[in-house]
Design an enzyme around this catalytic site. Sequence first.
Site, mmCIF file in Angstrom:
data_model
loop_
_atom_site.group_PDB
_atom_site.id
_atom_site.type_symbol
_atom_site.label_atom_id
_atom_site.label_comp_id
_atom_site.label_asym_id
_atom_site.label_seq_id
_atom_site.Cartn_x
_atom_site.Cartn_y
_atom_site.Cartn_z
ATOM 1 C CG ASP A 149 -1.798 1.147 1.394
ATOM 2 O OD1 ASP A 149 -1.570 2.166 0.707
ATOM 3 O OD2 ASP A 149 -2.739 1.070 2.200
ATOM 4 C CG ASP A 164 -3.118 -3.340 -0.185
ATOM 5 O OD1 ASP A 164 -2.066 -3.329 0.459
ATOM 6 O OD2 ASP A 164 -4.245 -3.111 0.323
ATOM 7 C CD GLN A 169 -1.328 2.032 5.012
ATOM 8 O OE1 GLN A 169 -2.187 2.886 5.135
ATOM 9 N NE2 GLN A 169 -1.620 0.773 4.709
ATOM 10 C CE1 TYR A 183 -3.860 -1.645 11.582
ATOM 11 C CE2 TYR A 183 -4.229 0.733 11.688
ATOM 12 C CZ TYR A 183 -4.498 -0.495 11.124
ATOM 13 O OH TYR A 183 -5.392 -0.601 10.101
ATOM 14 C CE LYS A 218 -5.759 -6.358 10.559
ATOM 15 N NZ LYS A 218 -5.175 -6.291 11.911
HETATM 16 P P1 13P Z 1 -5.255 -0.610 4.791
HETATM 17 O O1 13P Z 1 -4.445 -1.613 5.581
HETATM 18 O O2 13P Z 1 -5.883 -1.229 3.596
HETATM 19 O O3 13P Z 1 -4.442 0.591 4.475
HETATM 20 O O4 13P Z 1 -6.471 -0.165 5.702
HETATM 21 C C1 13P Z 1 -6.205 0.528 6.860
HETATM 22 C C2 13P Z 1 -7.392 1.050 7.593
HETATM 23 O O5 13P Z 1 -7.196 1.576 8.667
HETATM 24 C C3 13P Z 1 -8.743 0.920 7.060
HETATM 25 O O6 13P Z 1 -9.690 1.513 7.909
HETATM 26 MG MG MG Z 2 -4.155 2.044 3.223
HETATM 27 MG MG MG Z 3 -5.031 -2.145 1.972
#
Ligand code: 13P
Ligand code: MG
Ligand code: MG
Length: 364
Positions: free
Chosen positions: A11, A53, A94, A228, A231
Amino acid sequence: MDITLSVIKADVGGYVGHSSSHPDVIQKAKESLERAKEQGLLIDYYVTACGDDLQLIMTHQQGEDSEQIHKLAWDTFVGCTDVAKRLKLHGAGQDLLSDAFSGTIKGLGPGVAEMQFTERTAETIVIFMADKTASGAWNLPLYKIFADPFNTIGLVIASNMHSGFTFEVHDVLKSKKITFNAPEETYDLLIFLGSPSRYALKAVYHKESGEIAASSSTQRLALIAGRYVGKDDPVCIVRSQGKFPAVGEILEPFASPNIVKGWMRGSHHGPLIPVSFREARAIRFDGPPRAIAAGFQLANGKLIGAADLFDDPSFDLARQQALAMADFLRRMGPFEPHRLPLEEMEYTTMPEVSKKLASRFQNI
Ligand code: 13P
Ligand code: MG
Ligand code: MG
Ligand code: 13P
């Protein structure tokens, strides 16, 4: 002909918010991989996105864990991050957790699934890509594809699959791995696969021939970063037909959606919805978690495709069921089990909130 298929994803910035990817970012990645193809490093490539992503699908003859290929992916992500920054996209860069590349892209944030094999007369490949979920999300579908005869009839009636498959499971917290044979060790295998936040299915092998059948990304962003960031949004490569499951057997688990971790702020359980490429955008409550399936035939390493395999009415009912599951879970708002359990919230932003309130706790 020996081919390596590398799927490397990151991402590098969302458009809008965390929902999707900007066309300029995808274009930049295509230009970067096109140059590498002209220079002879890549045989072929296919660039796409699943939600926010960016997905680099590459064929080459450098083998797995090739420094050159990983550097190409890293430099591509860095170039795309520059585009994302110029457009002020959300969370530009990110998943790039390091300032510099050093030998391998593993441990720097991006997810990696690779496999090397001798290309068959017809080499059918399915690549799954997901958004708003964690690595380990493929445990359940991969188990069904390679070990469940109610899903894969080939395990029962095809003589070249009848002896089963070998599963390589990674303990992502302790960095250990173990292999199991199915069907003999199915119950042992399931103890671990059933806890996907700790044990992720890394690879599957055809038991008799030892040939690679599936490979998935098991990188954990939060474990690498120690906080964090977003994801993992994992990918998975599955070989199909012949001694491997048929395309329809590989897609079949997604006809009955299961619940995965991810969704809003990476802190919720939600259904994994199989969607078409066009619908791979995380919208409601930043989700629900989505998966796409890209089908290819390989022709001397050339990627013939992609076929958008979930773009079909036979998955409409699964999508409807997933939406009903999403509605049901959303009713619980900030309560478990919609929100992740306490121990997993420790890998998100919750510790910051609890720290603020710590001094107000009194002994009972
Ligand atoms: P991503 O991991 O796809 O960037 O999503 C993060 C998020 O906080 C969605 O609410
Ligand atoms: Mg994201
Ligand atoms: Mg993502
Ligand atoms: P075809 O006869 O079209 O090759 O299909 C065979 C098959 O096994 C389908 O699952």
